[in-house]
Design a protein around this motif. Structure first.
Motif, short mmCIF file in Angstrom:
data_model
loop_
_atom_site.label_atom_id
_atom_site.label_comp_id
_atom_site.label_asym_id
_atom_site.label_seq_id
_atom_site.Cartn_x
_atom_site.Cartn_y
_atom_site.Cartn_z
N SER A 170 20.09 -12.59 -20.90
CA SER A 170 21.45 -12.85 -20.41
C SER A 170 22.42 -13.02 -21.57
O SER A 170 23.57 -12.58 -21.51
CB SER A 170 21.45 -14.12 -19.54
N VAL A 177 24.31 -11.87 -17.79
CA VAL A 177 23.34 -11.80 -16.70
C VAL A 177 22.14 -10.97 -17.16
O VAL A 177 22.22 -10.20 -18.11
CB VAL A 177 23.95 -11.19 -15.43
N SER A 178 21.03 -11.14 -16.44
CA SER A 178 19.84 -10.33 -16.72
C SER A 178 19.07 -10.15 -15.43
O SER A 178 19.38 -10.74 -14.39
CB SER A 178 18.96 -10.99 -17.80
N ASP A 301 23.22 -13.02 -9.27
CA ASP A 301 23.81 -13.27 -10.58
C ASP A 301 25.33 -13.31 -10.56
O ASP A 301 25.98 -13.52 -11.59
CB ASP A 301 23.34 -12.22 -11.58
#
Length: 544
Positions: A170, A177-178, A301
């Protein structure tokens, strides 16, 4: 498009007796030129890359468009499947695994010869976001393409390689985000289709996304993903499941945050940091992640996945497109791992239900009685996951003023019945694709009869018609009523039959349970159904 064929004919004309192999169809697309194969009146192109290989430093990053290639690329063979674990036990869904690689972001195209401005059907395979491939023979697009549409099947990253979230990942992302890489791959494939499908005779302004099981789940996430808006114009969700998802960083609905899950996986894999994870062989990650308990799933997310699916659909934020959705009567017969251990007897079953469902227990027991515990448990899990989701989808789209078509697949045949698998999960697929002779090795063999072929022809017609026009029709078959017309649906048993109000009150029961769990905020609504349901939260305004 056919310059190579013309060149071959020219050579053979000037050199009598010289055997010149006929070249396949060639398409010059913005992505580059490809040569495919001519098969049964269709032009077929396989293994076309839509994104660069997500390897090395690009592992666990958003997909990057593939560079345009020089010359003519061979598109006669399927690309590698994305990395996935080898099946640990024989099952009806298992194929001999093809070549696997991280360099797997490719797609396949079946097109009618001389197609121009044809509707486009993009298929997203199932497999619990853990397994599968767009190259599976079950998904051969020939029968649909012969109805005048261009069919595309895609690969996307799976398992931990497709859905791992970590604070370090992230941190290196511009949006912080990831995870969700598999979903981003699907969006990248749709962007490729928009840029290139016109060269293959398709209309980029008439694209239908379709998928079954995890493919149906993906369809729902694409419907709510801001980055996918405008890339498709109709949707088909077969046996989709609108279950709760973890938050990326926050604990929501009683679920462990995705970044925390990713950290636990990295520790169990013995990776000290992100560099160590990226250096680890992909095969090792794919094989070792599942035994640790890691389960791939989209994470909320706020960017790629703005919020829980139910919240997005309740707010009317999803793509305003026509939909076709439904489920199978025997969904759980082939997915018994979703069932808990059955209680010792009727009294124990009823006691567990009353503990879990409180004042809704009488409604639950009326629908799923204790007199046949196994069948009640199968039906309850089916209805709570797949039935509720399907009807919610068509109801939500109908509320947006969109055409909405609901189905119930309830077909059986001797081999299926012998194994107690009547209308099992995914059993509609060979009928939709016309691939009854191309099922996996352990799949119950479909009889080679006129009746089976007629049902398949009808379903292929309905699906192709919906992709073309947004209204499903089949030659010589009943009109499919819109769900908005008294909760219309089509029942696929021995033959298609139209009906209204499938299973009255059932979706309302499960909606009430989900509504209260959402309001409580600390309970997921996924596999905790029936005898393993946690105590029902108190009734709140807006929930039954």
């Amino acid at each position: 498009m056919r310059r190579f064929q013309r060149f071959a004919l020219l050579i053979s004309a000037f050199v009598p007796g010289l055997a010149v192999a006929a070249a396949g169809p060639v398409v010059e697309a913005p992505a580059g030129s490809v040569e495919g194969a001519s098969e049964d009146g269709l032009s077929v192109f396989r293994g076309i890359p839509y994104a660069a290989p997500p390897v090395g430093e690009q592992r666990w990053r958003a997909p990057v468009p593939a560079s345009r290639w020089d010359g003519v690329r061979d598109a006669t063979k399927f690309g590698a499947a994305c990395m996935q674990p080898k099946p640990r036990a024989a099952n009806i869904y298992a194929w001999d695994l093809p070549t696997m690689s991280e360099d797997c972001l490719s797609l396949n195209i079946w097109m009618p010869k001389e197609a121009h401005g044809a509707p486009v059907f993009v298929w997203i395979h199932g497999g619990a976001l853990t397994s599968g491939s767009g190259a599976d023979p079950l998904y051969d697009g020939s029968a649909l393409a012969k109805r005048g549409i261009v069919v595309v099947s895609i690969n996307y990253r799976l398992g931990a390689l497709g859905y791992l979230a970590l604070p370090g990942l992230s941190a290196e992302n511009a949006d912080h985000v990831s995870g969700n890489y598999g979903l981003l791959d699907q969006i990248a494939a749709l962007e490729w289709v928009k840029r290139n499908i016109g060269s293959f005779g398709g209309d980029g302004g008439n694209v239908t996304i379709a998928g079954e099981s995890a493919g149906g789940l993906s369809v729902m996430y694409l419907m709510t993903a801001p980055a996918a808006r405008g890339l498709f114009h109709k949707a088909i969700a077969q046996s989709a499941y609108m279950v709760s998802a973890p938050g990326l960083k926050d604990r929501i609905n009683g679920m462990v945050p995705a970044e925390e899950q990713g950290g636990e996986l990295a520790a169990k894999l013995g990776a000290a940091d992100l560099a160590a994870l990226r250096a680890m062989p992909a095969e090792e990650i794919a094989s070792k992640a599942p035994p640790t308990g890691f389960f791939p799933f989209p994470a909320v997310d706020g960017k790629v996945v703005p919020r829980q699916l139910v919240d997005s659909f309740d707010k009317g934020e999803q793509a305003p497109v026509p939909i076709l959705a439904g489920f199978n009567s025997g969904e759980i017969r082939s997915l018994r791992f979703l069932l808990p251990k059955a209680p010792a007897g009727a009294a124990a079953y009823e006691a567990a239900v009353r503990t879990g469902y409180g004042e809704l227990a009488n409604l639950f027991l009326a629908r799923y009685p204790a007199k046949n515990i196994e069948e009640s448990m199968l039906a309850a899990t089916r209805d709570a996951m797949y039935g509720w989701t399907s009807e919610r989808l068509v109801s939500n789209q109908s509320a947006l003023g969109q055409r909405s078509y609901y189905y119930f697949f309830d077909h059986g045949y001797p081999a299926m019945e012998e194994w107690n698998l009547h209308a099992f999960h995914a059993s509609e697929l060979p009928y939709v694709f016309g691939t009854a002779t191309r099922t996996p090795p352990l799949w119950p063999k479909i009889p080679d009869t006129i009746a089976e072929k007629k049902l398949s022809e009808a379903m292929t017609d309905y699906w192709a018609s919906f992709a073309a026009t947004g209204t499903p029709r089949a030659k010589g078959q009943p009109d499919w009523p819109d769900y908005g017309e008294r909760r219309g649906f089509l029942h696929f048993a021995d033959a298609p039959r139209a009906g209204h109000n499938l299973f009255p009150g059932v979706s309302a029961l499960h909606e009430a349970v989900v509504c209260r769990r959402r309001a409580a905020g600390d309970i997921p609504w996924n596999w905790n159904i029936g005898v393993i349901s946690p105590p029902l939260p108190p009734k709140v305004v807006g929930c039954q």
